[in-house]
Write a protein that holds these residues in place. Structure first.
Motif, PDB file in Angstrom:
ATOM      1  N   UNK A 240       0.850  -1.187   0.000  1.00  0.00           N
ATOM      2  CA  UNK A 240       0.000   0.000   0.000  1.00  0.00           C
ATOM      3  C   UNK A 240       0.888   1.239   0.000  1.00  0.00           C
ATOM      4  N   UNK A 241       0.492   2.240  -0.793  1.00  0.00           N
ATOM      5  CA  UNK A 241       1.318   3.438  -0.904  1.00  0.00           C
ATOM      6  C   UNK A 241       0.472   4.627  -1.335  1.00  0.00           C
ATOM      7  N   UNK A 242       0.673   5.807  -0.712  1.00  0.00           N
ATOM      8  CA  UNK A 242      -0.005   7.019  -1.183  1.00  0.00           C
ATOM      9  C   UNK A 242       0.635   7.523  -2.461  1.00  0.00           C
ATOM     10  N   UNK A 243      -0.150   8.215  -3.289  1.00  0.00           N
ATOM     11  CA  UNK A 243       0.365   8.732  -4.566  1.00  0.00           C
ATOM     12  C   UNK A 243      -0.313  10.052  -4.898  1.00  0.00           C
ATOM     13  N   UNK A 244       0.400  10.887  -5.639  1.00  0.00           N
ATOM     14  CA  UNK A 244      -0.149  12.163  -6.094  1.00  0.00           C
ATOM     15  C   UNK A 244       0.582  12.600  -7.351  1.00  0.00           C
ATOM     16  N   UNK A 245      -0.101  13.356  -8.187  1.00  0.00           N
ATOM     17  CA  UNK A 245       0.533  13.892  -9.398  1.00  0.00           C
ATOM     18  C   UNK A 245       1.263  15.198  -9.111  1.00  0.00           C
ATOM     19  N   UNK A 246       1.259  15.627  -7.864  1.00  0.00           N
ATOM     20  CA  UNK A 246       2.017  16.804  -7.438  1.00  0.00           C
ATOM     21  C   UNK A 246       3.129  16.321  -6.515  1.00  0.00           C
ATOM     22  N   UNK A 247       4.379  16.525  -6.915  1.00  0.00           N
ATOM     23  CA  UNK A 247       5.497  15.926  -6.189  1.00  0.00           C
ATOM     24  C   UNK A 247       5.629  16.482  -4.773  1.00  0.00           C
ATOM     25  N   UNK A 248       5.437  17.781  -4.601  1.00  0.00           N
ATOM     26  CA  UNK A 248       5.531  18.345  -3.257  1.00  0.00           C
ATOM     27  C   UNK A 248       4.445  17.769  -2.350  1.00  0.00           C
ATOM     28  N   UNK A 249       3.264  17.601  -2.898  1.00  0.00           N
ATOM     29  CA  UNK A 249       2.177  17.003  -2.125  1.00  0.00           C
ATOM     30  C   UNK A 249       2.480  15.538  -1.815  1.00  0.00           C
TER      31      UNK A 249
END
Length: 561
Positions: free
Chosen positions: A247-256
């Motif tokens: 399981x891993x969080x992901x975002x298309x904004x690198x700082x976020x």
């Protein structure tokens, strides 16, 4: 000289980019970074390294790679450290020593083979005679054998990471540039797709065996291959029996994404590495729901619950007690940037594995709001999770099966009323189990009304619940304590009614048997106005609530094993 690693449109490579950032900023590499004059800056779109020369930057990136390899590839578990089965020859000291074997963490074990291991050494048959005699004597004294099929005397410990990885390739290649199947960039230095790059990739040979008429398999550039090695720094994983969940969080904004990793990911308090056998790096504490989660949607729900509790406790330490203010702080960054949680469940299958489940969940704000709302209503969500466990099931895998199904519906905002009614009836009446039924009933009512917008009004629900309660209470007055179990048959018949007419007929029977009184709304045709199956379900849940409370609290109470 500077080089920018752009954010990829792939969660595994994004985790790798975040992993590279955290590794490059570790204290253990600080001296090397200062010595080479490396400067690191992050932006919403990627990570930029600045150095005096390309060679110095390559040297630093190689140090980062060797460090990550020492953390996750070339490690020894407690059993290996105790046994010390490798024979090592120290050339400088001219002595033979014992050393522990090595094993990578489970996610890496899935994607490498025995051929990946390599070490500096010499075959026994090629050793000088005097050294052979020393080795023979040492093996006899220790009961150990030489390494591998070739019977090598090792000079260094074995490693299984790619020691020839390409980093900032300098040689001008005459090869025709190819397009990377992950980032879409043109490069000359490419790798064929393989599981070590991404565990759901098939190897080239596997791809061609399934598609013999297909063209050449896709390729991956050196950048994506390099970043893939750092994903293990940022993923959570847990092994249970023959199943492994990642399981891993992901975002298309690198700082976020970096912020998510610090709040929910590898740099949060959720991370707890099993340094004995490396079976998990999350859910080591028995007080956490993550410890008890054994199936995909269980783990996803437990991840959110424990994360919510952790973040809430951190804000409480800052003397922020207002739940609305806490929610604003929790959700602020989540609402301003795209957030998703990726979960993969892999199950062993012979010499390989199959993908059991792949979840891309994007409604983090909903789950946090739901948990906050239930907390305001005084509902214990941990108790809801615990009581969905079925100890009466014979197989371990079935004890959490229904819990996984119900939590999946909650995560996807589906109705759970009839599932919960069926589950509670089976556990309390059929299975003779115990649960905190009042808490469970409150949760079902709130979830259906507030979150789902139930087609039954709150007054209609209360009428149904109170009817069920009255049936059991009146039965208690009429029956002796030892005869109380007779009400089970009445509830079973009530639950099996398929039409409003059948329900009213059974209700009429109970009126004569126990002297229950029917409320005015029911007499005026409430059952015909409301959804009958929902009304019946609420009535049964109300009856179970009272029946369950009449049992001794220590009689059959079960928790997760």
């Amino acid at each position: 000289m500077e080089h920018t690693f752009k954010l990829r449109h792939h969660w595994w490579l994004n985790a790798g980019l975040a992993g590279l950032y955290f590794v490059a900023n570790k204290d253990v590499l600080r001296d090397q970074k200062e010595k080479l004059g490396i400067h690191i800056t992050q932006s919403p779109s990627g990570l930029t390294f600045q150095a005096k020369s390309e060679e110095e930057l390559r040297s630093f990136l190689h140090c980062c790679y060797e460090h990550i390899a020492s953390l996750y590839w070339n490690i020894s578990n407690a059993s290996q450290k105790e046994k010390k089965e490798l024979i090592i020859y120290d050339k400088e000291k001219d002595e033979l020593q014992l050393a522990p074997k090595r094993v990578p963490i489970p996610p890496i074990q899935k994607v490498i083979s025995a051929k990946s291991w390599k070490a500096e050494g010499e075959k026994y048959e090629d050793l000088p005679e005097n050294l052979k005699k020393r080795v023979d004597k040492f093996m006899k004294e220790t009961g150990r054998k030489l390494w591998g099929k070739d019977k090598k005397l090792l000079y260094t410990l074995p490693v299984c990471h790619d020691t020839e990885i390409k980093i900032l390739p300098t040689k001008k290649s005459r090869k025709k540039p190819s397009i990377c199947c992950i980032c879409g960039e043109n490069h000359t230095e490419m790798y064929q797709i393989a599981q070590p790059i991404y565990l759901l990739f098939a190897s080239s040979s596997a791809s061609q065996s399934f598609h013999s008429q297909g063209r050449k398999p896709d390729v991956v550039c050196w950048e994506c291959n390099f970043l893939s090695k750092f994903a293990y720094e940022c993923i959570h994983y847990k092994v249970h029996d023959d199943t492994m969940m990642i399981i891993s969080p992901n975002s298309s904004n690198f700082k976020h994404l970096l912020n998510l990793q610090q709040k929910l990911g590898s740099y949060s308090s959720l991370r707890a590495f099993d340094d004995q056998y490396f079976l998990k790096n999350i859910g080591l504490n028995k007080q956490e729901l993550l410890y008890h989660a054994k199936k995909p949607h269980e783990l996803l729900w437990a991840f959110y619950y424990d994360a919510y509790k952790l973040l809430k406790d951190q804000l409480a330490a800052q003397e922020i007690d207002d739940l609305d203010e806490i929610m604003r702080d929790l959700l602020g960054e989540i609402l301003y940037a795209p957030t998703e949680i990726i979960l993969i469940a892999l199950s062993d299958k012979g010499q390989t594995f199959i993908t059991q489940d792949l979840i891309i969940y994007q409604d983090t704000a909903y789950v946090f709001r739901l948990l906050s709302h239930m907390e305001k209503q005084g509902i214990e969500m941990k108790s809801v999770f615990d009581d969905l466990y079925e100890p009466q099931q014979n197989k371990d895998e079935n004890k959490t099966l229904k819990r996984n199904q119900i939590l999946k519906k909650i995560l996807n905002k589906h109705s759970i009323l009839r599932d919960m009614e069926e589950f509670c009836f089976r556990k309390i009446i059929t299975g003779d189990g115990f649960m905190r039924m009042r808490n469970m009933l409150l949760f079902v009512k709130e979830y259906q009304l507030v979150i789902r917008g139930d087609i039954m009004t709150k007054d209609q629900i209360n009428v149904a619940v109170n009817l069920g309660k009255q049936i059991v209470l009146q039965a208690k007055e009429q029956l002796k304590q030892e005869d109380l179990k007779k009400i089970r048959g009445d509830l079973f018949k009530l639950r099996k009614t398929r039409t409003p007419t059948d329900f009213l007929n059974q209700l009429n029977t109970l009126q004569f048997r126990y002297g229950i009184s029917v409320s005015r709304p029911i007499q005026e045709g409430l059952i015909d106005e409301a959804n009958f199956e929902d009304f019946r379900a609420y009535c049964v849940l109300g009856a179970l609530n009272v029946y369950n409370s009449l049992k001794k609290s220590n009689e059959g109470e079960m928790r997760d094993e």
